[in-house]
Write an enzyme that holds these catalytic residues in place. Structure first.
Site, short mmCIF file in Angstrom:
data_model
loop_
_atom_site.label_atom_id
_atom_site.label_comp_id
_atom_site.label_asym_id
_atom_site.label_seq_id
_atom_site.Cartn_x
_atom_site.Cartn_y
_atom_site.Cartn_z
N GLU A 7 44.16 36.75 32.19
CA GLU A 7 44.25 35.76 31.12
C GLU A 7 45.68 35.78 30.53
OE1 GLU A 7 41.28 36.37 28.20
OE2 GLU A 7 41.70 34.46 27.16
N ARG A 54 33.90 50.23 38.91
CA ARG A 54 32.44 50.20 39.00
C ARG A 54 31.94 49.78 40.39
NH1 ARG A 54 33.63 48.94 33.73
NH2 ARG A 54 33.64 46.72 34.13
P1 AMP Z 1 37.14 38.91 37.20
O1 AMP Z 1 38.39 39.24 37.99
O2 AMP Z 1 37.42 38.00 36.05
O3 AMP Z 1 36.04 38.38 38.11
O4 AMP Z 1 36.64 40.25 36.53
C1 AMP Z 1 35.92 41.13 37.26
C2 AMP Z 1 36.12 42.54 36.82
O5 AMP Z 1 36.09 42.70 35.40
C3 AMP Z 1 35.01 43.37 37.37
O6 AMP Z 1 35.58 44.56 37.89
C4 AMP Z 1 34.09 43.64 36.22
O7 AMP Z 1 33.68 44.96 36.23
C5 AMP Z 1 34.89 43.34 34.98
N1 AMP Z 1 34.25 42.43 34.02
C6 AMP Z 1 34.70 41.19 33.67
N2 AMP Z 1 33.93 40.63 32.74
C7 AMP Z 1 32.95 41.51 32.48
C8 AMP Z 1 31.82 41.51 31.59
N3 AMP Z 1 31.55 40.48 30.76
N4 AMP Z 1 31.00 42.59 31.59
C9 AMP Z 1 31.26 43.64 32.42
N5 AMP Z 1 32.31 43.69 33.25
C10 AMP Z 1 33.15 42.65 33.30
#
Ligand code: AMP
Length: 171
Positions: free
Chosen positions: A96, A59
């Site tokens: 996770e 995205r």
């Molecule tokens: P992180 O590495 O945990 O910061 O996760 C980021 C990635 O996961 C991004 O590419 C987001 O598009 C996706 N992502 C994680 N949590 C969500 C959420 N609650 N809603 C939408 N996209 C999420």
């Protein structure tokens, strides 16, 4: 900026129970929502010199090229393993459960270039931190991060301490 929230759809229990998914397709499809998003990033980052915008699969690809155009910068995709055809650098990061990996073309950024890293959502910050390592491993500098949505309760910002992190809406 908070009125961008009205364009963002919250989908409970997607992709699995307990996750509240922030869906930006509802923002992208609205002309005013899309324009306000790109303009807001432009205002927040107007003092920065940006040579490349790096978008994180998938995205980040929806916003990155628009910001690159606005900053007269180039666009670079960071992708899941095996998708890029030429020589890559790669970086694994913790999920996770287990690990994941991201790749970027080795020649996509150059020594000394200033890079804006873009994605739709920052959750734990792991994906963004791994992307910063990719950029820095090629000798470029992270000028800033830009996210449409910040999930503050997961403190992704903590994982990016020392960097300039700009977000448009916070939950
Ligand atoms: P992180 O590495 O945990 O910061 O996760 C980021 C990635 O996961 C991004 O590419 C987001 O598009 C996706 N992502 C994680 N949590 C969500 C959420 N609650 N809603 C939408 N996209 C999420």
């Amino acid at each position: 900026m908070e009125d961008l929230k009205r364009y963002i759809r919250e989908v409970p229990d997607y992709p699995k129970p307990g996750i509240n998914f922030y869906d930006i397709t509802t923002l992208l499809k609205e002309p005013q929502g899309l324009r306000a998003t790109v303009d807001s990033f432009g205002r927040l980052l107007r003092d920065r010199v940006i040579d490349k915008v790096v978008g994180i699969e998938s995205r980040g690809f929806l916003f990155g090229p628009q910001l690159a155009y606005q900053f007269s910068a180039g666009f670079v995709p960071v992708r899941k393993p095996g998708k890029l055809p030429a020589e890559t650098v790669s970086q694994s990061y913790q999920l996770e459960y287990g690990t994941d990996e991201l790749e970027m073309h080795r020649d996509a950024v150059s020594v000394g270039e200033r890079v804006l890293i873009v994605d739709d959502v920052i959750a734990t910050g792991g994906t963004a931190a791994a992307t910063a390592k990719l950029v820095e491993s090629c000798g470029a500098e992270v000028a800033a991060f830009g996210f449409v949505v910040e999930l503050t309760f997961l403190d992704g910002r903590g994982k990016l301490s020392g960097y300039d992190v700009e977000t448009l809406v916070r939950y």
